[in-house]
Structure formats: C-alpha cells, structure tokens
Write an enzyme that holds these catalytic residues in place. Structure first.
Site, PDB file in Angstrom:
ATOM      1  N   THR A 152       5.767  24.095  13.987  1.00 34.56           N
ATOM      2  CA  THR A 152       6.726  24.818  13.152  1.00 34.56           C
ATOM      3  C   THR A 152       7.557  23.917  12.253  1.00 34.56           C
ATOM      4  O   THR A 152       8.208  24.406  11.334  1.00 34.56           O
ATOM      5  CB  THR A 152       7.683  25.648  14.033  1.00 34.56           C
ATOM      6  OG1 THR A 152       8.316  24.780  14.991  1.00 34.56           O
ATOM      7  CG2 THR A 152       6.927  26.738  14.778  1.00 34.56           C
ATOM      8  N   LEU A 156       4.698  15.871  13.587  1.00 32.92           N
ATOM      9  CA  LEU A 156       5.196  17.085  14.214  1.00 32.92           C
ATOM     10  C   LEU A 156       6.507  16.796  14.930  1.00 32.92           C
ATOM     11  O   LEU A 156       6.570  15.914  15.792  1.00 32.92           O
ATOM     12  CB  LEU A 156       4.162  17.602  15.222  1.00 32.92           C
ATOM     13  CG  LEU A 156       4.553  18.823  16.056  1.00 32.92           C
ATOM     14  CD1 LEU A 156       4.808  20.026  15.167  1.00 32.92           C
ATOM     15  CD2 LEU A 156       3.470  19.118  17.081  1.00 32.92           C
ATOM     16  N   VAL A 157       7.574  17.526  14.582  1.00 31.90           N
ATOM     17  CA  VAL A 157       8.874  17.301  15.224  1.00 31.90           C
ATOM     18  C   VAL A 157       9.381  18.540  15.952  1.00 31.90           C
ATOM     19  O   VAL A 157      10.357  18.464  16.697  1.00 31.90           O
ATOM     20  CB  VAL A 157       9.948  16.811  14.215  1.00 31.90           C
ATOM     21  CG1 VAL A 157       9.565  15.455  13.651  1.00 31.90           C
ATOM     22  CG2 VAL A 157      10.157  17.821  13.091  1.00 31.90           C
ATOM     23  N   SER A 158       8.743  19.678  15.761  1.00 35.55           N
ATOM     24  CA  SER A 158       9.149  20.871  16.498  1.00 35.55           C
ATOM     25  C   SER A 158       7.983  21.845  16.536  1.00 35.55           C
ATOM     26  O   SER A 158       7.176  21.906  15.609  1.00 35.55           O
ATOM     27  CB  SER A 158      10.364  21.537  15.847  1.00 35.55           C
ATOM     28  OG  SER A 158      10.872  22.577  16.666  1.00 35.55           O
ATOM     29  N   SER A 159       7.907  22.603  17.651  1.00 37.71           N
ATOM     30  CA  SER A 159       6.809  23.541  17.802  1.00 37.71           C
ATOM     31  C   SER A 159       7.218  24.655  18.750  1.00 37.71           C
ATOM     32  O   SER A 159       8.218  24.568  19.452  1.00 37.71           O
ATOM     33  CB  SER A 159       5.556  22.827  18.342  1.00 37.71           C
ATOM     34  OG  SER A 159       5.777  22.372  19.660  1.00 37.71           O
TER      35      SER A 159
END
Length: 325
Positions: free
Chosen positions: A87, A94-97
């Site tokens: 996300t 990638l830092v948030s999911s």
C-alpha cells in the site's frame, strides 16, 4: 448510489465471502470462531482504496477510482485475495502493507483476546487489523494502534472512521509502545523485529500476551507478574515489513556461502541462522542444526528478563541459548 456502485458492492461482498470460505478450509480460527464473524463483518476493501501488485519491472496500481469499470472490479476482487497488499512504496521499497488475511487470523487467534482486554497494535498499516480488534472487543477505546509516520496513521484513521471504527491512533516509534494508554493485556506487532522492545514488557499487565514477528517467525510471549516474558515461536512463518525507527530490524540476511546445498534450501536452517545473527559461525550453526534433529520454528523460544533477552532451543535454561539485542 449508482447501478455500478451497487454492482461493485456486490462484487466486494462476494469476494469477501470467498475469502472467509478459504480461511475456513485452512482452519485458522477453528479454536476461536468469533474471528470468523469478525472477518466477515469488517470490509477489507475500505482500507485499501489502492494497492500495488508486483509485475515485471515494478508494480501496477489497482485503485477504487480507476476510470475503467473493469479496473474497479479487479481492485475490489483483489482486495480480498489471501495475500499481502503493498500500500505504500518509497523509492521502490515497500514501507507499508495490508497483511495476508489468513496470517492475520492465525495471529489474532494466538493473541487470545478476551472481552475487556486492552490491546496495543504496533504497525497500524491501513488500519484493517485495528478495525478487526475493535470489532471483536466492541469498544474502540480498548484498542491503541501506533505507526511511525503521519503519512500512514492519518489515512488509517480516515479508513477506520469510514468503516465506523474509532480506536486510538498514535503517530510515534512503536518500539517505545504507547505508555499513555498502558497497561495492556495484549500486544500485537505487524512488523518484523530484531528483538523484543523492553518498553513493551514494562507496559504489560500481569498475564499479558505478546504476538510479534521476529526473524520471519511468530513469537508468542507470556508476561508474568515480575515482568519476565517467555514463550515459543509458532509453527507459522511470517514475513513482514521491518519495524522502522530506533529498533530497525537487520536488513541483510546471513550468508550461507560455503555451506552444503541443502542448508541453503532448508527454511528451518535459515531460521536458525537468522536467530543466531552471528552468535555462531555458519558452519558451526549447520553442525548444531543437524545434531539436534533439524528443528522447526516451534522448538525455539525467547526469554526477556530485566535487561537481558535470549533465544533458545527446547529449554530456556538449556545449553543452546544465544543473546538477543
């Protein structure tokens, strides 16, 4: 609401029902079926208005505001895939999911939430997990969730409000916990850790439980009245975005160069190497792994007592124990 909006709502409901059936088959909430109802009631698609899917050479964006109706339907169905959804990206990293739903279900069952428990979630992400907790407890004030940056917490707060939930959302370093709302009966982290942050232990009520990803495994710790925390890893593997802030998880895996080919292929050996983090030279670690029967994750555990923390195999006071940061 337009005809297509109604159709999109139908598609999302259909996809959510399919996800519930899939998790049913896996038996993730067999011992605590209240979570089945919770997942069925909390709409994941409201928490992921857009997400990224890996493609050759990068990522493709799926979004609720796609001008193409087929694209919007693809977004709605994908929101209920039993998979993590990327996300937020920063410079391609990638830092948030949004975590894989079946894994979230297993973690929530292992957390052992009881009516009236006060819960801290570390790693707000989209807000979906905080919504699940708030729905299960039936009291938003019992849930506190913390993440590092307002670029994460502010959208999460909006997603939560849009779905009808209002837990406490805090912007800060999750490694420090949130002392203003302690003590907690349960702490759940949705980010990978290098160790167990000591402030969490201090913010736990006696009998509290902590579920946290450490070294690509899920650690279940029980905290006693003296502030000692101890427990084992669950059999389930877990791969999460690393905790950001002062207690960042190591970014580089331990090298298996020079070891036998089967060592490189065995996840259980790579788990041991990651847990050791240099406490044993890799060839000695491999000899140990073979000599003790090539153990899986659930034979390992962690103890935190005062300033000390150590990982162990089979017995917290046994011969195979290694310090953690």
């Amino acid at each position: 609401m337009g005809a297509y909006d109604s159709e999109l709502t139908r598609v999302a409901a259909e996809a959510r029902a399919a996800l519930i059936r899939q998790i049913d088959r896996e038996g993730a909430w067999r011992t605590d079926p209240v979570w089945r109802e919770t997942f069925a009631e909390v709409p994941r698609h409201l928490f992921v208005p857009y997400y990224y899917v890996g493609v050759v050479g990068g990522y493709e964006r799926y979004a609720a505001d796609d001008p193409d109706p087929a694209g919007r339907e693809r977004w709605a169905r994908g929101a209920y895939a039993d998979a993590p959804l990327a996300t937020r990206l920063h410079d391609g990293e990638l830092v948030s999911s949004s975590s894989q739903p079946s894994l979230m279900a297993r973690m929530l069952v292992a957390l052992g939430v009881r009516d009236g428990d006060r819960v801290l979630e570390v790693g707000t992400g989209t807000g979906y997990n905080a919504a699940l907790l708030a729905h299960r407890l039936g009291d938003d004030s019992l849930v506190t969730t913390v993440d590092m940056e307002p670029e994460i917490t502010e959208p999460a707060r909006q997603h939560l409000a849009g779905a009808g939930y209002h837990p406490v959302v805090v912007t800060g370093d999750g490694a420090h916990g949130v002392p203003a709302h302690a003590p907690y009966d349960r702490i759940m982290a949705t980010c990978m850790l290098p160790t167990v942050p000591r402030p969490w232990i201090a913010q736990c009520a006696p009998g509290a439980r902590i579920i946290a990803p450490l070294n690509n495994g899920l650690l279940a710790l029980d905290v006693d009245g003296s502030g000692r925390a101890e427990g084992r890893f669950l059999p389930t593997g877990a791969y999460f975005v690393p905790l950001r802030g002062e207690s960042r998880a190591p970014a580089e895996p331990v090298s298996t160069r020079g070891l036998p080919g089967r060592a490189r292929d065995q996840e259980s050996f790579r788990f041991l190497l990651g847990l050791l983090r240099g406490a044993l030279e890799p060839t000695r670690a491999y000899a140990l792994w073979e000599s003790v029967g090539m153990p899986d994750r659930d034979r390992y555990g962690v103890t935190v007592s005062g300033p000390r923390a150590w990982a162990w195999l089979d017995d917290p006071e046994g011969r195979h124990a290694w310090p953690l940061p």
